[in-house]
Write an enzyme that holds these catalytic residues in place. Structure first.
Site, mmCIF file in Angstrom:
data_model
loop_
_atom_site.group_PDB
_atom_site.id
_atom_site.type_symbol
_atom_site.label_atom_id
_atom_site.label_comp_id
_atom_site.label_asym_id
_atom_site.label_seq_id
_atom_site.Cartn_x
_atom_site.Cartn_y
_atom_site.Cartn_z
ATOM 1 N N GLN A 98 0.818 -1.212 0.000
ATOM 2 C CA GLN A 98 0.000 0.000 0.000
ATOM 3 C C GLN A 98 0.855 1.267 0.000
ATOM 4 O O GLN A 98 0.318 2.375 0.077
ATOM 5 C CB GLN A 98 -0.920 -0.003 1.222
ATOM 6 N N HIS A 164 -1.498 0.181 5.701
ATOM 7 C CA HIS A 164 -2.150 1.076 6.659
ATOM 8 C C HIS A 164 -1.330 2.333 6.979
ATOM 9 O O HIS A 164 -1.099 2.655 8.135
ATOM 10 C CB HIS A 164 -2.481 0.325 7.948
ATOM 11 N N GLU A 256 -15.967 2.591 8.967
ATOM 12 C CA GLU A 256 -16.750 3.524 9.766
ATOM 13 C C GLU A 256 -16.452 4.978 9.432
ATOM 14 O O GLU A 256 -15.355 5.339 9.013
ATOM 15 C CB GLU A 256 -16.507 3.273 11.256
ATOM 16 N N TYR A 266 -11.138 6.423 19.906
ATOM 17 C CA TYR A 266 -12.137 5.764 19.067
ATOM 18 C C TYR A 266 -12.110 4.242 19.171
ATOM 19 O O TYR A 266 -12.863 3.565 18.476
ATOM 20 C CB TYR A 266 -12.008 6.268 17.623
ATOM 21 N N TYR A 277 -9.292 -10.327 10.873
ATOM 22 C CA TYR A 277 -9.376 -11.143 9.659
ATOM 23 C C TYR A 277 -9.170 -12.626 9.933
ATOM 24 O O TYR A 277 -9.615 -13.471 9.156
ATOM 25 C CB TYR A 277 -8.360 -10.648 8.615
#
Length: 383
Positions: A98, A164, A256, A266, A277
């Site tokens: 990523q 991430h 979300e 949070y 996962y």
């Protein structure tokens, strides 16, 4: 991408699939009704305005030209109806998974100072890497280039893996720069206030730490933190009242939309409306658990990539609403925002993974498709 109020605005990673919710949120309850899909045709028309290799983000310059980042480390300057050229002086990126070149943002006072901001994956010692944000002056005379590029923020610590990063950039109505920092698939750092992974950080436009940050007097890294307990935040934007919203790729069953408040936790990975996962359970948000629940969450997965709070006039019925690009969902999603409440509204299939969503100067909505030959699309009203 630039994210700010109109007074401040000038306006590819293969993401892991994220899923929706497996339970009900506490406190401000999340809307769990299915989003409406327009069956009689989309209320907008789509025009292709260019193609790019693994595009990740876009931002508009005051003269209408567009900056587009490509994940392998290329910044494109696009003149609609004209040429598209590479911008020199882009930082070296750690491309893979990523990681690569990420967001692009234009300083709110770009017309006077010429500053732009780039986020990217940066290599560290050994097999480590982390997100970074750099700023420099965009020079448009002659060969377009960035001069005086300097890294002004880094994820700490750098860790192994290529996922991430988060690293979206938004300028707030307070003139501060907000950066979304993913937890790098390491889970626990999201709750560790000695690391800036899994956080929303708040800095000045030069990378300095504002003295009114909630943890300002508690150490250099902790002082950066505006909010925490966050997984992979791939979209941040401000509404017209100055509220900061965050779109987060959650675990399996936990994408979300959050309303970000200073100093607030949070919950990830202690609580989530999704599960790991590998099938291991994560407790759902529950009343009195001490964590802020999402305003909206998704089940099944949409894999959110980006967030825009629409402030234009071209689509007047949607002013103030949230628009979300979906990767695995291959959709553009609208969420109706009313103050601090959010309700799912529309989910339009786009037949492609949507990497970025942005508002143009005339109020059109612009999208970037993910992957090779990803199209730049301009959406205007169909009627």
């Amino acid at each position: 991408m630039i994210r700010s109020l109109p007074a401040l605005a000038l306006v590819s990673a293969l993401a892991l699939a994220a899923c929706g919710a497996n339970g009900s949120a506490a406190g401000d309850s999340a809307d769990t009704t299915p989003a409406t899909t327009t069956k009689s045709g989309k209320p907008f028309t789509s025009a292709e305005m260019g193609k790019f290799e693994e595009p990740w983000a876009l931002a508009f310059l005051p003269d209408g030209r567009i900056l587009v980042t490509e994940k392998k480390g290329v910044l494109k300057l696009v003149r609609l109806g004209g040429d598209t050229v590479d911008v020199a002086g882009v930082p070296k990126v750690d491309y893979g998974g990523q990681g690569g070149l990420g967001d692009v943002a234009v300083h709110p006072d770009f017309a006077n100072n010429g500053y732009i901001y780039l986020s990217f994956a940066e290599a560290g010692d050994g097999d480590t890497r982390g997100a970074a944000v750099a700023r420099g002056k965009l020079v448009l005379e002659g060969t377009p280039r960035i001069e005086g590029l300097q890294v002004i923020w880094r994820q700490e610590p750098k860790v192994s893996g290529q996922g991430h990063y988060g690293h979206r950039i938004a300028f707030g109505p307070d003139g501060m720069m907000y950066v979304s920092s993913g937890e790098r698939q390491k889970f626990d750092p999201a709750q560790d206030l000695t690391a800036n992974l899994g956080k929303i950080v708040r800095l000045s436009d030069t990378g300095m730490i504002p003295s009114d940050n909630p943890f300002y007097d508690q150490g250099r890294v902790k002082a950066q933190v505006w909010a925490y307990g966050i997984r992979n935040p791939l979209g941040i934007d401000f509404d017209s009242e100055g509220r900061l919203w965050e779109m987060e790729m959650g675990p399996k069953g936990g994408d979300e939309l959050n309303l970000i408040k200073a100093g607030t936790n949070y919950g990830y990975p202690k609580v989530s409306n999704g599960d790991h996962y590998d099938g291991k359970d994560i407790p759902d948000h529950a009343p009195g658990d001490g964590f802020e629940p999402p305003k909206v969450f998704w089940n099944p997965s949409i894999s959110p990539s980006s967030l825009l709070i629409y402030k234009g006039d071209l689509f007047p019925d949607w002013k103030g609403d949230a628009f979300i690009g979906a990767l695995s969902g291959e959709a553009l999603i609208r969420v109706d925002l009313n103050g601090e409440t959010a309700t799912k509204a529309d989910q339009w299939p786009m037949e492609a993974r949507i990497r970025a969503v942005e508002q143009g100067p005339d109020g059109a909505i612009w999208l970037l498709e993910d992957g090779e030959n990803g199209r730049l699309l301009k959406l205007t009203p169909a009627y």
